[in-house]
Design a protein around this motif. Structure first.
Motif, mmCIF file in Angstrom:
data_model
loop_
_atom_site.group_PDB
_atom_site.id
_atom_site.type_symbol
_atom_site.label_atom_id
_atom_site.label_comp_id
_atom_site.label_asym_id
_atom_site.label_seq_id
_atom_site.Cartn_x
_atom_site.Cartn_y
_atom_site.Cartn_z
ATOM 1 N N THR A 71 0.817 -1.216 0.000
ATOM 2 C CA THR A 71 0.000 0.000 0.000
ATOM 3 C C THR A 71 0.851 1.266 0.000
ATOM 4 O O THR A 71 2.033 1.236 0.338
ATOM 5 N N GLN A 72 0.203 2.371 -0.336
ATOM 6 C CA GLN A 72 0.850 3.678 -0.315
ATOM 7 C C GLN A 72 0.605 4.320 1.039
ATOM 8 O O GLN A 72 -0.484 4.212 1.610
ATOM 9 N N GLU A 73 1.644 4.953 1.567
ATOM 10 C CA GLU A 73 1.533 5.636 2.851
ATOM 11 C C GLU A 73 2.303 6.945 2.767
ATOM 12 O O GLU A 73 3.431 6.968 2.285
ATOM 13 N N PRO A 74 1.709 8.035 3.229
ATOM 14 C CA PRO A 74 2.424 9.321 3.158
ATOM 15 C C PRO A 74 3.636 9.339 4.085
ATOM 16 O O PRO A 74 3.683 8.636 5.105
ATOM 17 N N HIS A 75 4.609 10.141 3.726
ATOM 18 C CA HIS A 75 5.867 10.252 4.469
ATOM 19 C C HIS A 75 5.644 10.529 5.957
ATOM 20 O O HIS A 75 6.270 9.912 6.810
ATOM 21 N N ASN A 76 4.734 11.421 6.266
ATOM 22 C CA ASN A 76 4.527 11.822 7.665
ATOM 23 C C ASN A 76 3.802 10.767 8.498
ATOM 24 O O ASN A 76 3.703 10.902 9.706
ATOM 25 N N ALA A 77 3.322 9.709 7.879
ATOM 26 C CA ALA A 77 2.593 8.672 8.611
ATOM 27 C C ALA A 77 3.525 7.675 9.291
ATOM 28 O O ALA A 77 3.070 6.867 10.094
ATOM 29 N N ASN A 78 4.796 7.727 8.977
ATOM 30 C CA ASN A 78 5.723 6.757 9.546
ATOM 31 C C ASN A 78 6.977 7.457 10.056
ATOM 32 O O ASN A 78 8.079 7.239 9.572
ATOM 33 N N ARG A 79 6.788 8.299 11.025
ATOM 34 C CA ARG A 79 7.888 9.096 11.582
ATOM 35 C C ARG A 79 8.981 8.204 12.175
ATOM 36 O O ARG A 79 10.165 8.523 12.083
ATOM 37 N N GLY A 80 8.617 7.092 12.777
ATOM 38 C CA GLY A 80 9.607 6.193 13.363
ATOM 39 C C GLY A 80 10.606 5.689 12.345
ATOM 40 O O GLY A 80 11.823 5.682 12.596
ATOM 41 N N ALA A 81 10.130 5.282 11.186
ATOM 42 C CA ALA A 81 11.030 4.785 10.139
ATOM 43 C C ALA A 81 11.962 5.894 9.661
ATOM 44 O O ALA A 81 13.154 5.653 9.414
ATOM 45 N N THR A 82 11.447 7.094 9.550
ATOM 46 C CA THR A 82 12.275 8.228 9.132
ATOM 47 C C THR A 82 13.382 8.494 10.153
ATOM 48 O O THR A 82 14.545 8.689 9.788
ATOM 49 N N LEU A 83 13.023 8.482 11.429
ATOM 50 C CA LEU A 83 14.019 8.725 12.473
ATOM 51 C C LEU A 83 15.069 7.610 12.529
ATOM 52 O O LEU A 83 16.252 7.869 12.742
ATOM 53 N N ILE A 84 14.649 6.364 12.306
ATOM 54 C CA ILE A 84 15.613 5.259 12.267
ATOM 55 C C ILE A 84 16.561 5.433 11.081
ATOM 56 O O ILE A 84 17.774 5.254 11.215
ATOM 57 N N ALA A 85 16.029 5.797 9.928
ATOM 58 C CA ALA A 85 16.872 5.991 8.745
ATOM 59 C C ALA A 85 17.883 7.108 8.990
ATOM 60 O O ALA A 85 19.072 6.966 8.667
ATOM 61 N N GLN A 86 17.436 8.220 9.578
ATOM 62 C CA GLN A 86 18.350 9.321 9.878
ATOM 63 C C GLN A 86 19.402 8.890 10.893
ATOM 64 O O GLN A 86 20.580 9.204 10.755
ATOM 65 N N SER A 87 18.979 8.152 11.896
ATOM 66 C CA SER A 87 19.891 7.680 12.937
ATOM 67 C C SER A 87 20.953 6.755 12.370
ATOM 68 O O SER A 87 22.137 6.869 12.693
ATOM 69 N N SER A 88 20.539 5.826 11.514
ATOM 70 C CA SER A 88 21.505 4.867 10.977
ATOM 71 C C SER A 88 22.462 5.539 9.999
ATOM 72 O O SER A 88 23.593 5.096 9.840
ATOM 73 N N SER A 89 22.022 6.615 9.368
ATOM 74 C CA SER A 89 22.915 7.360 8.476
ATOM 75 C C SER A 89 23.940 8.165 9.270
ATOM 76 O O SER A 89 25.091 8.278 8.877
ATOM 77 N N ASN A 90 23.503 8.727 10.386
ATOM 78 C CA ASN A 90 24.374 9.577 11.197
ATOM 79 C C ASN A 90 25.258 8.781 12.160
ATOM 80 O O ASN A 90 26.339 9.219 12.517
ATOM 81 N N HIS A 91 24.760 7.638 12.624
ATOM 82 C CA HIS A 91 25.469 6.830 13.614
ATOM 83 C C HIS A 91 25.415 5.362 13.194
ATOM 84 O O HIS A 91 24.514 4.644 13.611
ATOM 85 N N PRO A 92 26.354 4.914 12.364
ATOM 86 C CA PRO A 92 26.318 3.521 11.900
ATOM 87 C C PRO A 92 26.271 2.524 13.064
ATOM 88 O O PRO A 92 26.916 2.719 14.088
ATOM 89 N N ARG A 93 25.484 1.489 12.901
ATOM 90 C CA ARG A 93 25.303 0.461 13.923
ATOM 91 C C ARG A 93 25.999 -0.828 13.490
ATOM 92 O O ARG A 93 26.113 -1.106 12.299
ATOM 93 N N LEU A 94 26.392 -1.619 14.474
ATOM 94 C CA LEU A 94 26.990 -2.919 14.169
ATOM 95 C C LEU A 94 25.926 -3.978 13.944
ATOM 96 O O LEU A 94 26.165 -4.984 13.315
ATOM 97 N N GLN A 95 24.710 -3.739 14.492
ATOM 98 C CA GLN A 95 23.623 -4.694 14.333
ATOM 99 C C GLN A 95 22.356 -3.943 13.943
ATOM 100 O O GLN A 95 22.101 -2.840 14.413
ATOM 101 N N SER A 96 21.568 -4.573 13.118
ATOM 102 C CA SER A 96 20.336 -3.978 12.607
ATOM 103 C C SER A 96 19.301 -3.768 13.708
ATOM 104 O O SER A 96 19.172 -4.571 14.623
ATOM 105 N N TYR A 97 18.540 -2.665 13.600
ATOM 106 C CA TYR A 97 17.415 -2.456 14.506
ATOM 107 C C TYR A 97 16.382 -3.571 14.352
ATOM 108 O O TYR A 97 15.713 -3.930 15.303
ATOM 109 N N VAL A 98 16.240 -4.101 13.144
ATOM 110 C CA VAL A 98 15.284 -5.180 12.915
ATOM 111 C C VAL A 98 15.676 -6.386 13.765
ATOM 112 O O VAL A 98 14.842 -7.017 14.412
ATOM 113 N N ALA A 99 16.951 -6.705 13.794
ATOM 114 C CA ALA A 99 17.429 -7.858 14.552
ATOM 115 C C ALA A 99 17.322 -7.660 16.059
ATOM 116 O O ALA A 99 17.115 -8.603 16.804
#
Length: 122
Positions: A71-99
């Motif tokens: 399905t289609q979802e507007p950008h502002n409907a998933n703020r958590g995913a946006t913040l995770i993407a920004q976080s992983s770009s700014n602070h690389p992790r050794l393990q995935s948030y999914v894991a």
């Protein structure tokens, strides 16, 4: 060579997401993406002939799992995913948030999103 267009980046991202969910043995997934043209191409391929390559690639990837919705979802409907993407770009992790089950610093935001989604579904 690199990624040349936004549509190419979107396709690569969707294919990567499907592959990751499959690798984590998450076979019943609802995929929600911002790109309405990709959603249209997947759900109604004949109505989106200019996206037939993307449609075929995504549908072939989805065959490996039991995707429940695309399905289609507007950008502002998933703020958590946006913040995770920004976080992983700014602070690389050794393990995935999914894991690891998600970042604790976003727990309250995710709970608010779940509550809002339940209200909308009611």
């Amino acid at each position: 060579m690199g990624v040349k267009t936004k549509n190419e980046a979107t396709l690569i991202s969707i294919l990567w997401a499907v592959d990751c969910m499959n690798a984590h043995h998450m076979n019943q997934v609802n995929f929600a993406v911002e790109a309405s043209e990709m959603v249209g191409a997947v759900n109604r391929p004949k109505a989106w002939p200019s996206f037939s390559f993307q449609s075929n690639e995504i549908l072939h990837s989805l065959e490996k799992m039991n995707a429940l919705k695309f399905t289609q979802e507007p950008h502002n409907a998933n703020r958590g995913a946006t913040l995770i993407a920004q976080s992983s770009s700014n602070h690389p992790r050794l393990q995935s948030y999914v894991a690891t089950g998600g970042p604790l610093w976003l727990e309250e935001l995710f709970e608010n999103e779940r509550s809002a989604a339940l209200v909308v579904q009611s």
